[in-house]
Enzyme design. Structure first.
Site, PDB file in Angstrom:
ATOM      1  N   HIS A 169       0.835  -1.218   0.000  1.00  0.00           N
ATOM      2  CA  HIS A 169       0.000   0.000   0.000  1.00  0.00           C
ATOM      3  C   HIS A 169       0.869   1.267   0.000  1.00  0.00           C
ATOM      4  O   HIS A 169       0.514   2.261   0.627  1.00  0.00           O
ATOM      5  CB  HIS A 169      -0.954   0.035   1.199  1.00  0.00           C
ATOM      6  N   ASN A 183     -10.370  -2.697   2.484  1.00  0.00           N
ATOM      7  CA  ASN A 183     -10.042  -2.740   1.059  1.00  0.00           C
ATOM      8  C   ASN A 183     -11.300  -2.507   0.232  1.00  0.00           C
ATOM      9  O   ASN A 183     -12.405  -2.481   0.780  1.00  0.00           O
ATOM     10  CB  ASN A 183      -9.469  -4.114   0.688  1.00  0.00           C
ATOM     11  N   TYR A 221       0.897  -3.951  12.119  1.00  0.00           N
ATOM     12  CA  TYR A 221       0.848  -2.508  11.810  1.00  0.00           C
ATOM     13  C   TYR A 221       1.724  -1.696  12.763  1.00  0.00           C
ATOM     14  O   TYR A 221       2.496  -0.839  12.352  1.00  0.00           O
ATOM     15  CB  TYR A 221      -0.614  -2.025  11.811  1.00  0.00           C
TER      16      TYR A 221
HETATM   17 FE1  HDE Z   1      -2.542  -4.708   5.554  1.00  0.00          FE
HETATM   18  N1  HDE Z   1      -0.717  -3.924   5.977  1.00  0.00           N
HETATM   19  N2  HDE Z   1      -1.911  -6.519   6.176  1.00  0.00           N
HETATM   20  N3  HDE Z   1      -4.318  -5.563   4.987  1.00  0.00           N
HETATM   21  N4  HDE Z   1      -3.171  -2.961   4.902  1.00  0.00           N
HETATM   22  C1  HDE Z   1      -0.346  -2.649   5.796  1.00  0.00           C
HETATM   23  O1  HDE Z   1       0.802  -1.354   7.370  1.00  0.00           O
HETATM   24  C2  HDE Z   1      -0.780  -6.761   6.857  1.00  0.00           C
HETATM   25  C3  HDE Z   1      -4.676  -6.849   5.143  1.00  0.00           C
HETATM   26  C4  HDE Z   1      -4.420  -2.642   4.441  1.00  0.00           C
HETATM   27  O2  HDE Z   1      -3.124   3.533   3.966  1.00  0.00           O
HETATM   28  C5  HDE Z   1       1.001  -2.338   6.391  1.00  0.00           C
HETATM   29  O3  HDE Z   1       1.404   0.777   7.865  1.00  0.00           O
HETATM   30  C6  HDE Z   1      -0.715  -8.140   7.262  1.00  0.00           C
HETATM   31  C7  HDE Z   1      -6.087  -7.021   4.921  1.00  0.00           C
HETATM   32  C8  HDE Z   1      -4.472  -1.275   4.040  1.00  0.00           C
HETATM   33  O4  HDE Z   1      -1.537   3.357   5.455  1.00  0.00           O
HETATM   34  C9  HDE Z   1       1.422  -3.666   7.018  1.00  0.00           C
HETATM   35  C10 HDE Z   1      -1.861  -8.719   6.765  1.00  0.00           C
HETATM   36  C11 HDE Z   1      -6.543  -5.785   4.616  1.00  0.00           C
HETATM   37  C12 HDE Z   1      -3.207  -0.772   4.283  1.00  0.00           C
HETATM   38  C13 HDE Z   1       0.241  -4.550   6.681  1.00  0.00           C
HETATM   39  C14 HDE Z   1      -2.610  -7.697   6.094  1.00  0.00           C
HETATM   40  C15 HDE Z   1      -5.434  -4.884   4.645  1.00  0.00           C
HETATM   41  C16 HDE Z   1      -2.429  -1.841   4.813  1.00  0.00           C
HETATM   42  C17 HDE Z   1       1.976  -1.706   5.432  1.00  0.00           C
HETATM   43  C18 HDE Z   1      -2.303 -10.154   6.895  1.00  0.00           C
HETATM   44  C19 HDE Z   1      -7.982  -5.371   4.259  1.00  0.00           C
HETATM   45  C20 HDE Z   1      -2.728   0.628   4.009  1.00  0.00           C
HETATM   46  C21 HDE Z   1       2.300  -0.341   5.978  1.00  0.00           C
HETATM   47  C22 HDE Z   1      -2.308 -10.668   8.192  1.00  0.00           C
HETATM   48  C23 HDE Z   1      -8.940  -5.638   5.299  1.00  0.00           C
HETATM   49  C24 HDE Z   1      -2.953   1.536   5.169  1.00  0.00           C
HETATM   50  C25 HDE Z   1       1.476  -0.207   7.157  1.00  0.00           C
HETATM   51  C26 HDE Z   1      -2.496   2.926   4.841  1.00  0.00           C
HETATM   52  C27 HDE Z   1      -1.079  -1.703   5.204  1.00  0.00           C
HETATM   53  C28 HDE Z   1       0.201  -5.819   7.102  1.00  0.00           C
HETATM   54  C29 HDE Z   1      -3.818  -7.962   5.430  1.00  0.00           C
HETATM   55  C30 HDE Z   1      -5.565  -3.493   4.338  1.00  0.00           C
HETATM   56  C31 HDE Z   1       2.743  -4.223   6.602  1.00  0.00           C
HETATM   57  C32 HDE Z   1       0.400  -8.776   8.021  1.00  0.00           C
HETATM   58  C33 HDE Z   1      -6.884  -8.320   5.061  1.00  0.00           C
HETATM   59  C34 HDE Z   1      -5.678  -0.534   3.465  1.00  0.00           C
HETATM   60  O5  HDE Z   1       1.541  -3.540   8.391  1.00  0.00           O
END
Ligand code: HDE
Length: 731
Positions: A95, A169, A384
């Site tokens: 993202h 999402n 996060y």
């Molecule tokens: Fe994320 N995700 N994610 N994700 N995600 C990040 O956090 C992660 C997941 C989503 O505009 C990271 O600060 C893991 C689902 C959005 O700043 C990180 C898993 C959904 C954004 C991270 C998921 C999301 C992130 C990268 C599986 C939808 C952007 C930088 C366990 C419900 C937020 C950060 C923004 C961002 C990890 C799965 C949505 C790496 C480990 C499911 C919208 O922490």
């Protein structure tokens, strides 16, 4: 020596439209007040160093003689270069490419009071400030806005009870069921490690290798192959919390909840050919759209809806485990109840300070909202906070203005990189007497209390058996699509798999598709050089109308962009009628000339040109009008760029209005919109009457009536007209 202040130039760029100010004052104002304290207004000030030393020259380094070496004592040079060297922080690992906006959320009523004690969801008199960040997943920070990808839809609610982040999402399900697979799916989709290609694309071997080896991805992947993965705008896409959360009331009763955002502007997408071209023509396409809508006062708006499931109904849905993020609950089984609206009404002042530095976390919940045992959510709870520690350079990132809650913060945490607060007193531990026992522990009423779910189980690494079905909901999605949506999905699989160099991966994917739907597999196989698979399973035949974009309300035409192609000799009355009629409904109408400046109308009057055609492209507009006037039509018909503009508009199924002699330009584009006997080269010249497949035509000499404008507006509201025969169009 004192430097003379330079003459101040007016802050034109920062002046806000009046309408915007009015709304910002009524909503989102808490955050506005809070951020104001941190803004640095440079107007009417002199340039200084970081230490506040006034600078008399920032164009020449200090040197020994005009042609001599620089001197180390030039503290201004050293500081300026040092600051520049460290301007970049690590981009988000996923993202990374994002765009943000401020706004507010307001509940419609207090219906949710029976389910939650979260005030911001139940008090209709309160506008809670929000910051939203939309994003793509795969590409780097500078990558295009329009790849085939999932879009992030993350909302930070600055509530009076603390920050609540709904980090969702634009698709309601996820690729994997267990967070431990997240590094694998992301490594697979990101550019391949040996040559760092491709950027912002899933069409490559490693992604499809992972997908075919991990069938739980099948449901999300079919969403990814649909037009949901190429939204027209952030204003026109839905959002989903994905996981099942809990709402908890004052008495501790829990209800399962799924969060939905529905855009007021309708749910609309691009077509794939267009999305690829936009990547070159305007990689900031979605970011620009968001920014310009807000600047013009056409504020993006979304309705928050909830699916509520009683605790005792946890196992009531056959084949759907509420803890499995690869499954959705069809709206036909549990309707989405609208509970409030979110309006985005203010652009950030500074991209880095706000959009880049904002830190969302699934773990940020307020009293009244709680987690479940969804194994994907559980891993996110750690991830996060962990990533932000590195990305934002230390543990004090909640003090960055955009991350600060409006609720007071008082605790015993201390020190670390970038500590901005100056904690007073000696009591930096609990319990204490040195600080009068403060901050003390709150009573149960306003404190966050974790839902006391009973937990009992054997320690093991195992998926629940109720997570085992990976195909039924992919079939449900496929069955719910209209004919054109299915065509686009097949084309997307063909495109993506066509880029996969290893044939066994293509073959395996086709086998998986056969378990979703045999006809889908056969159609995809035919396009990627793979033998048609045997029938693997019988399609269950179930569908959910709510999953189809075709079934969503079209929305108003506010903010849709319309190009009017004009040249010297244009018939101005028709242009004016259509321009004013559409603008009155909120559309953005631009006159495109062959060159910039003005065009001379047939009447002798002049019309200002908004843009020269070669600086834009049909793919940046939602609809096109070809103006009338013999001389104008002649000039446009002779211009390959103008003719291509029209052909492409038609190919991408966009509304087209043909005014009078403008027909000649359209004929040059060889579009199948005239009767067969009436194709270019044939004698007859009967223009099509009325609106067919989004084409509105007005004969030469006839007026552009209100009815014509309305017909065109309806065609624009419907967005695309996929019943057209577009395959033969070269564009
Ligand atoms: Fe994320 N995700 N994610 N994700 N995600 C990040 O956090 C992660 C997941 C989503 O505009 C990271 O600060 C893991 C689902 C959005 O700043 C990180 C898993 C959904 C954004 C991270 C998921 C999301 C992130 C990268 C599986 C939808 C952007 C930088 C366990 C419900 C937020 C950060 C923004 C961002 C990890 C799965 C949505 C790496 C480990 C499911 C919208 O922490």
């Amino acid at each position: 020596m004192t430097a003379k202040p330079k003459k101040a130039t007016p802050a034109k760029k920062n002046s806000k439209p009046a309408a915007k100010k009015a709304v910002a004052a009524s909503g989102g104002d808490l955050k506005e007040t809070q951020l104001r304290a941190h803004r640095i207004d440079k107007q009417d000030t002199v340039l200084t160093t970081d230490q506040g030393i006034v600078v008399d020259d920032t164009d020449n380094a200090l040197r020994a003689g005009p042609r001599g070496p620089n001197l180390l004592e030039d503290f201004h040079l050293r500081e300026k270069i040092m600051r520049f060297d460290h301007e970049r922080i690590p981009e988000r690992v996923v993202h990374a490419r994002g765009s943000g906006a401020h706004g507010f959320f307001q509940p419609y009523g207090n219906e949710l009071a029976a389910y939650t004690k979260a005030d911001f969801l139940i008090d209709p008199s309160v506008q809670t400030p929000v910051f939203v960040r939309f994003s793509t997943v795969q590409g780097s920070r500078g990558s295009t806005d329009t790849p085939r990808d999932v879009r992030g839809f993350a909302v930070k609610f600055y509530t009076q009870q603390g920050n609540f982040d709904l980090v969702g999402n634009n698709m309601p399900v996820f690729f994997i069921q267990d967070g431990i697979k997240f590094p694998d799916i992301i490594h697979a989709v990101k550019p391949e490690p040996h040559h760092e290609m491709p950027q912002a694309a899933s069409a490559h071997d490693s992604f499809w290798d992972f997908v075919t080896q991990q069938p739980e991805t099948m449901h999300h992947v079919i969403w990814l192959m649909s037009d949901r993965a190429i939204p027209r705008s952030f204003r026109t896409m839905q959002g989903f919390g994905v996981h099942t959360f809990r709402l908890v009331d004052g008495g501790g009763k829990s209800t399962f909840v799924k969060f939905h955002w529905k855009p007021v502007a309708g749910t609309h997408s691009l077509v794939w050919d267009e999305a690829q071209k936009i990547s070159g023509k305007d990689p900031d396409f979605n970011r620009r759209d968001l920014w310009e809508s807000i600047e013009s006062g056409a504020y993006p708006e979304y309705e928050l809806g909830v699916q509520l499931i009683a605790e005792e109904d946890e196992f009531a849905f056959d084949g759907i485990d509420l803890l499995d993020a690869t499954k959705l609950i069809p709206e036909e089984l549990v309707p989405v109840t609208p509970v409030g609206r979110m309006v985005l009404n203010r652009n950030p002042d500074n991209f880095f300070a706000e959009t880049e530095q904002i830190a969302f976390s699934v773990g940020n919940v307020v009293p009244g909202i709680d987690f479940t045992n969804d194994p994907l959510m559980q891993a996110r709870l750690f991830s996060y906070l962990d990533t932000q520690l590195t990305r934002l350079g230390g543990p004090n990132f909640a003090q960055i203005p955009i991350n600060q809650p409006v609720a007071p913060v008082r605790h015993h945490q201390q020190d670390g990189f970038h500590q901005h607060a100056i904690p007073l007193g000696e009591g930096n531990y609990h319990p204490n007497t040195t600080g009068g026992g403060c901050p003390f522990i709150a009573g149960a009423d306003n404190a966050f209390k974790h839902f006391p779910q009973e937990v009992d189980g054997v320690k093991l690494r195992k998926r629940a058996e109720t997570f085992a079905d990976h195909y039924s909901q992919a079939t449900l999605f496929w069955n719910s699509m209209s004919a054109w949506e299915k065509e686009h999905i097949v084309a997307a699989y063909r495109f993506e798999l066509g880029k996969v160099t290893r044939m066994p991966i293509r073959e395996l994917m086709v086998e998986h598709l056969a378990r979703i739907d045999h006809s889908l597999a056969v159609s995809v196989a035919a396009g990627v050089g793979v033998a048609a698979p045997a029938k693997a399973v019988k399609n269950h035949g179930r569908f959910s109308a709510a999953l189809s974009q075709d079934q969503q309300p079209p929305g108003p035409i506010t903010g849709r962009k319309v190009a009017v192609l004009v040249a010297d000799g244009v018939e101005a009355t028709g242009v004016k009628a259509i321009q004013e009629g559409l603008a009155a409904q909120g559309a953005v109408v631009e006159l495109l000339g062959l060159v910039d400046g003005i065009v001379k109308a047939a009447s002798g009057k002049t019309l200002p040109v908004d843009r020269a055609m070669n600086t834009v492209s049909s793919v940046l507009y939602d609809a096109v009008v070809v103006a009338g006037g013999t001389e104008s039509a002649d000039a446009l018909a002779d211009d390959g760029y103008a003719v291509h503009f029209i052909a492409e508009t038609y190919k991408h199924a966009k509304p087209l209005a043909i005014l009078g002699e403008g027909e000649q330009v359209v004929r040059q584009a060889r579009l199948p919109i005239f009767e067969a006997s009436d194709r270019p080269g044939k004698k007859a010249s009967k223009p099509m009457a009325g609106a067919l497949d989004g084409v509105v035509a007005v004969k030469a000499g006839q007026k552009v009536t209100k009815a014509v404008v309305e017909q065109f507006a309806e065609a624009i509201a419907a967005h695309r007209h996929f019943d057209r025969p577009v395959n033969g169009i070269a564009a």
